[in-house]
Enzyme design. Sequence first.
Site, PDB file in Angstrom:
ATOM      1  N   GLU A 176      38.018 -17.062  -2.222  1.00 16.30           N
ATOM      2  CA  GLU A 176      38.655 -16.511  -3.411  1.00 16.30           C
ATOM      3  C   GLU A 176      39.963 -17.246  -3.688  1.00 16.30           C
ATOM      4  OE1 GLU A 176      36.627 -14.104  -4.286  1.00 16.30           O
ATOM      5  OE2 GLU A 176      37.687 -12.944  -5.813  1.00 16.30           O
ATOM      6  N   ASP A 187      38.469  -2.279 -14.139  1.00 20.42           N
ATOM      7  CA  ASP A 187      37.329  -2.456 -13.250  1.00 20.42           C
ATOM      8  C   ASP A 187      36.537  -1.163 -13.055  1.00 20.42           C
ATOM      9  OD1 ASP A 187      38.241  -4.945 -13.063  1.00 20.42           O
ATOM     10  OD2 ASP A 187      38.897  -4.851 -10.973  1.00 20.42           O
ATOM     11  N   TYR A 235      35.819 -16.824   3.103  1.00 23.14           N
ATOM     12  CA  TYR A 235      35.132 -15.723   3.773  1.00 23.14           C
ATOM     13  C   TYR A 235      33.609 -15.860   3.850  1.00 23.14           C
ATOM     14  CZ  TYR A 235      35.066 -14.452  -1.184  1.00 23.14           C
ATOM     15  OH  TYR A 235      34.929 -14.484  -2.548  1.00 23.14           O
ATOM     16  N   LYS A 246      35.311   0.278  -2.697  1.00 22.78           N
ATOM     17  CA  LYS A 246      36.391   0.067  -3.673  1.00 22.78           C
ATOM     18  C   LYS A 246      37.522   1.080  -3.533  1.00 22.78           C
ATOM     19  CE  LYS A 246      34.852  -3.141  -6.600  1.00 22.78           C
ATOM     20  NZ  LYS A 246      34.828  -2.933  -7.980  1.00 22.78           N
ATOM     21  N   CYS A 272      73.173   1.846 -33.038  1.00 24.92           N
ATOM     22  CA  CYS A 272      74.181   1.503 -34.058  1.00 24.92           C
ATOM     23  C   CYS A 272      73.709   1.851 -35.465  1.00 24.92           C
ATOM     24  CB  CYS A 272      74.549   0.028 -33.968  1.00 24.92           C
ATOM     25  SG  CYS A 272      73.253  -1.063 -34.593  1.00 24.92           S
ATOM     26  N   SER A 321      26.791 -11.291  -5.870  1.00 26.19           N
ATOM     27  CA  SER A 321      27.843 -10.295  -5.959  1.00 26.19           C
ATOM     28  C   SER A 321      27.634  -9.273  -4.852  1.00 26.19           C
ATOM     29  CB  SER A 321      27.760  -9.647  -7.331  1.00 26.19           C
ATOM     30  OG  SER A 321      28.830  -8.778  -7.481  1.00 26.19           O
ATOM     31  N   LEU A 322      28.378  -8.196  -4.900  1.00 26.65           N
ATOM     32  CA  LEU A 322      28.259  -7.164  -3.880  1.00 26.65           C
ATOM     33  C   LEU A 322      27.988  -5.820  -4.521  1.00 26.65           C
ATOM     34  CD1 LEU A 322      31.413  -8.046  -1.738  1.00 26.65           C
ATOM     35  CD2 LEU A 322      29.035  -8.343  -1.043  1.00 26.65           C
ATOM     36  N   ASP A 350      41.350  -9.619  -4.995  1.00 28.46           N
ATOM     37  CA  ASP A 350      41.080  -9.567  -6.429  1.00 28.46           C
ATOM     38  C   ASP A 350      41.460 -10.907  -7.049  1.00 28.46           C
ATOM     39  OD1 ASP A 350      40.241  -8.521  -8.759  1.00 28.46           O
ATOM     40  OD2 ASP A 350      41.932  -7.162  -9.057  1.00 28.46           O
ATOM     41  N   GLU A 381      36.750  -6.756   5.696  1.00 28.26           N
ATOM     42  CA  GLU A 381      37.714  -7.731   5.158  1.00 28.26           C
ATOM     43  C   GLU A 381      38.311  -7.210   3.867  1.00 28.26           C
ATOM     44  OE1 GLU A 381      35.480 -11.247   4.210  1.00 28.26           O
ATOM     45  OE2 GLU A 381      34.464 -11.244   6.149  1.00 28.26           O
ATOM     46  N   LYS A 398      30.648  -6.358   6.195  1.00 25.09           N
ATOM     47  CA  LYS A 398      29.509  -7.271   6.338  1.00 25.09           C
ATOM     48  C   LYS A 398      28.903  -7.075   7.714  1.00 25.09           C
ATOM     49  CE  LYS A 398      31.840 -10.725   3.497  1.00 25.09           C
ATOM     50  NZ  LYS A 398      32.645 -11.948   3.511  1.00 25.09           N
ATOM     51  N   CYS A 426      68.169   1.363 -35.666  1.00 22.77           N
ATOM     52  CA  CYS A 426      68.560   1.255 -34.260  1.00 22.77           C
ATOM     53  C   CYS A 426      69.119   2.597 -33.788  1.00 22.77           C
ATOM     54  CB  CYS A 426      69.606   0.153 -34.109  1.00 22.77           C
ATOM     55  SG  CYS A 426      70.337   0.096 -32.462  1.00 22.77           S
ATOM     56  N   ARG A 433      31.876 -19.450  -9.656  1.00 19.02           N
ATOM     57  CA  ARG A 433      30.627 -18.726  -9.515  1.00 19.02           C
ATOM     58  C   ARG A 433      29.763 -18.834 -10.769  1.00 19.02           C
ATOM     59  NH1 ARG A 433      30.445 -12.425  -8.086  1.00 19.02           N
ATOM     60  NH2 ARG A 433      31.436 -12.239 -10.095  1.00 19.02           N
ATOM     61  N   LYS A 452      39.092  -7.039   0.155  1.00 19.68           N
ATOM     62  CA  LYS A 452      38.405  -7.636  -0.997  1.00 19.68           C
ATOM     63  C   LYS A 452      39.489  -8.141  -1.944  1.00 19.68           C
ATOM     64  CE  LYS A 452      34.738  -6.766  -4.343  1.00 19.68           C
ATOM     65  NZ  LYS A 452      35.411  -7.306  -5.529  1.00 19.68           N
ATOM     66  N   TYR A 511      34.305  -0.571 -15.941  1.00 21.80           N
ATOM     67  CA  TYR A 511      33.229  -1.551 -15.904  1.00 21.80           C
ATOM     68  C   TYR A 511      32.178  -1.149 -14.861  1.00 21.80           C
ATOM     69  CZ  TYR A 511      30.850  -6.000 -15.105  1.00 21.80           C
ATOM     70  OH  TYR A 511      29.906  -6.973 -14.946  1.00 21.80           O
ATOM     71  N   CYS A 530      76.288  -4.147 -32.745  1.00 24.13           N
ATOM     72  CA  CYS A 530      75.507  -3.153 -31.994  1.00 24.13           C
ATOM     73  C   CYS A 530      76.008  -3.077 -30.552  1.00 24.13           C
ATOM     74  CB  CYS A 530      74.025  -3.510 -32.008  1.00 24.13           C
ATOM     75  SG  CYS A 530      73.047  -2.329 -31.038  1.00 24.13           S
ATOM     76  N   CYS A 579      66.731  -4.595 -33.795  1.00 29.54           N
ATOM     77  CA  CYS A 579      67.926  -4.080 -34.453  1.00 29.54           C
ATOM     78  C   CYS A 579      68.623  -5.257 -35.115  1.00 29.54           C
ATOM     79  CB  CYS A 579      68.829  -3.449 -33.397  1.00 29.54           C
ATOM     80  SG  CYS A 579      70.537  -3.317 -33.902  1.00 29.54           S
TER      81      CYS A 579
HETATM   82  S1  IVH Z   1      31.537 -11.781   0.187  1.00 33.34           S
HETATM   83  C1  IVH Z   1      27.161 -12.488  -0.533  1.00 33.34           C
HETATM   84  N1  IVH Z   1      34.026 -11.254   0.860  1.00 33.34           N
HETATM   85  O1  IVH Z   1      34.130  -9.992  -4.568  1.00 33.34           O
HETATM   86  C2  IVH Z   1      28.556 -12.075  -0.313  1.00 33.34           C
HETATM   87  N2  IVH Z   1      33.510 -11.358  -1.434  1.00 33.34           N
HETATM   88  O2  IVH Z   1      32.264  -8.202  -5.967  1.00 33.34           O
HETATM   89  C3  IVH Z   1      29.473 -12.618  -1.330  1.00 33.34           C
HETATM   90  N3  IVH Z   1      35.439 -11.047  -2.913  1.00 33.34           N
HETATM   91  O3  IVH Z   1      31.897 -12.450  -5.699  1.00 33.34           O
HETATM   92  C4  IVH Z   1      30.851 -12.131  -1.364  1.00 33.34           C
HETATM   93  N4  IVH Z   1      36.931 -10.770  -1.328  1.00 33.34           N
HETATM   94  O4  IVH Z   1      34.442 -12.991  -5.616  1.00 33.34           O
HETATM   95  C5  IVH Z   1      33.167 -11.425  -0.158  1.00 33.34           C
HETATM   96  N5  IVH Z   1      36.183 -10.865   1.613  1.00 33.34           N
HETATM   97  C6  IVH Z   1      35.324 -11.027   0.619  1.00 33.34           C
HETATM   98  C7  IVH Z   1      35.746 -10.966  -0.728  1.00 33.34           C
HETATM   99  C8  IVH Z   1      34.790 -11.127  -1.727  1.00 33.34           C
HETATM  100  C9  IVH Z   1      36.740 -10.837  -2.629  1.00 33.34           C
HETATM  101  C10 IVH Z   1      34.871 -11.135  -4.262  1.00 33.34           C
HETATM  102  C11 IVH Z   1      33.951 -12.302  -4.487  1.00 33.34           C
HETATM  103  C12 IVH Z   1      32.630 -11.691  -4.805  1.00 33.34           C
HETATM  104  C13 IVH Z   1      33.042 -10.363  -5.371  1.00 33.34           C
HETATM  105  C14 IVH Z   1      31.946  -9.343  -5.279  1.00 33.34           C
END
Ligand code: IVH
Length: 698
Positions: free
Chosen positions: A188, A46, A240, A328, A425, A95-96, A133, A129, A304, A422, A152, A131, A49, A446, A440
């Site tokens: 999730e 991640d 969430y 993160k 032996c 996404s976030l 995975d 909250e 949030k 091996c 999604r 996050k 990425y 052995c 082996c």
């Molecule tokens: S809120 C508009 N809350 O993280 C807000 N996302 O990188 C939408 N995720 O797509 C997401 N825990 O799959 C939110 N407590 C949480 C989360 C959460 C995991 C994931 C979710 C989202 C991705 C964003």
Amino acid sequence: MTKSIRDTAVDRLTEKQAKEELAALAEEIAAHDIAYHQKDSPEIDDAAYDALRTRNEAIERRFPQLLRSDSPAKSVGAAPARGFRKITHTVPMLSLGNAFTGEDVSDFIDGIRRFLKLEPDEAVEVTAEPKIDGVSFSARYEKGKLTVAATRGDGSVGEDITANLKTIKTLPQVIKGNVPDLIEVRGEVYMTKSDFKIMNETQEENGAKVFANPRNAAAGSLRQLNAAITAERPLQIFCYAYGALEGAGWETHWDFLMQLEQWKFPVNERTTQCKSVEEMLHAYRKLGEERATLPYDIDGIVYKVNRKDLQTRLGFVSRAPRWAIAHKYSAERAETILEKIEIQVGRTGVLTPVAHLTPVTVGGVVVSRATLHNEDEIARKDIRVGDAVRIQRAGDVIPQIVEVIAEKRPQNSAPYVFPSTCPVCDSLAIREEDEAARRCTGGLICPAQAVQRLKHFVSRDAFDIEGLGGKHIEAFFADGTITSPADIFTLADRDKKSLTPLRAREGWGPKSAENLFASINSRRTPSLERFIYALGIRQVGQATARLLAQAYGTYEAWRDAMLAAQDQDSDSYKDLINIEQIGSSVATDLIAFFAEAHNRDVLDALIQEITVEAADKPDIASSPIAGKIVVFTGTLETMSRSEAKAQAQSLGAKVAGSVSKKTDIVVAGPGAGSKLKEAQTHGVRIVTEAEYAALIGS
Ligand code: IVH
């Protein structure tokens, strides 16, 4: 993209270089999105990425004129995979944005203050909250009834996973009390670390796909075209957010989460409220400390803005809301030196390379060993003794070497040569075609294999002999006290006549010796299932041992059948491969085990000392399906395939994976295909699930 350009600071790129790099990044990120979202097997972690996306965004910011129509900044995830019906989200699933440092977090809050023109003394309240995975989903409830659920996908169009999601028991199928006309509940899907481990072990035993981490396992399990498979996977959820909403509203996000709880949706209990950046960073650190011991993987904390009216005013930028951000955690990584590569020999002869490292603390735990998987892994990463390496510990998983730090490689280093004999032996170690492991060939001679087999024999899921740990087995094997399983059970008698009785040996006293004899004695009547598992036959793990025990009932019946199955034209052979989940590969290993005279001798000696309990076969005499061969096909509605199978077996039926003219009953659910046709061709009795239930009287 050449490394040199990628390393150039964004503000020093020429327009031409920027253009080229944006094109390359778009392609690369899209490929990673597909690997991650559709194939559930990411090629980079991640952090790497995120780094690609961050760089892409930085270049776009500097050269807005170069913004591409396929810019990764405009997309979330990957387009839905084929095979599922597509669903267009009425409210996109976004996404976030990411924060990596405390400064990023305070920039996030400052940005909000500026945008909303808040007074300096006006606090911005946020929720924090974990996050999770996992894989996000959206579940639509119309008048309180769950109607449709989707993944999604690319944020606008997802996949229809209604049938799959409905198999998750903690997801309410109806909302009771305060029912809105319409709500899309979002959250999730995840798998706990321990469930992941157990599931992977079973997958491995069955020769099925092994997943790299809990997230991939959750994604792979959720996206099964056959929902019956999803039903068997240990999936869980946290909710969430909401998408479309009609006929309800909340002042704050916190109030919404409370409502979700009242409706019985699982909400993460570690969610808190914060009134300042300090409190946010405190929540981040606190959760970070708990991270390694949480039952599930998290990769950050999501802040949030709590007030819904402020959320509305803040709105969205490209793919993310302005009112939320993901802070993160870095993967738990550290740098150290690879001091030595040790080759361990397992009970089936597999040579496993293990890295010995200069001890280093990773996420609060001292690590001095890491797995190297196999010889291809070492070659692929060109890992050499003496290298500086980056290691990673993710959750409970054994530490791994992520990469070699090339700049720090000692000048005199040489590529690692994997041994072809091996180390214990000296027998030749060979690699069969299509196998990742080198084994082996010493087999019975052995000592390493023999010791590992004994350790397995006494282990918790096998004979479970307390007081006889790995170190004891090694010592007893070395001095010849125990070299085969039967020796364990003759130990007490031999000890009485011995000139060097256990109570007089180092590390033992009269009490501990007596305790050991007592615990050995208490294990003289193992179940057939444990007994088979304890033998440590290749590919015969707990699940397979259970199947065999249920199919054959007694030790004698099983042994005779395995001996008879040597002849591949025999009924015994056909019966064996007809047991669902036991294919010809497992059959070959079972037959090979019995073909070896030494193994038969070991069994004969062992059976003199113990009594193997027959597998449970309740009241088979009155069972209408006793002795019948039953095949299940299509989707079962009242129970999972495994449960149906176990139930049929307990009623004395044999459950087969394919239909032949010997099949007695085919239970066909919706979606039954070729097996149903096959049954019709052979004139086999076909019943519905309801008719079957009536037949067995359940
Ligand atoms: S809120 C508009 N809350 O993280 C807000 N996302 O990188 C939408 N995720 O797509 C997401 N825990 O799959 C939110 N407590 C949480 C989360 C959460 C995991 C994931 C979710 C989202 C991705 C964003």
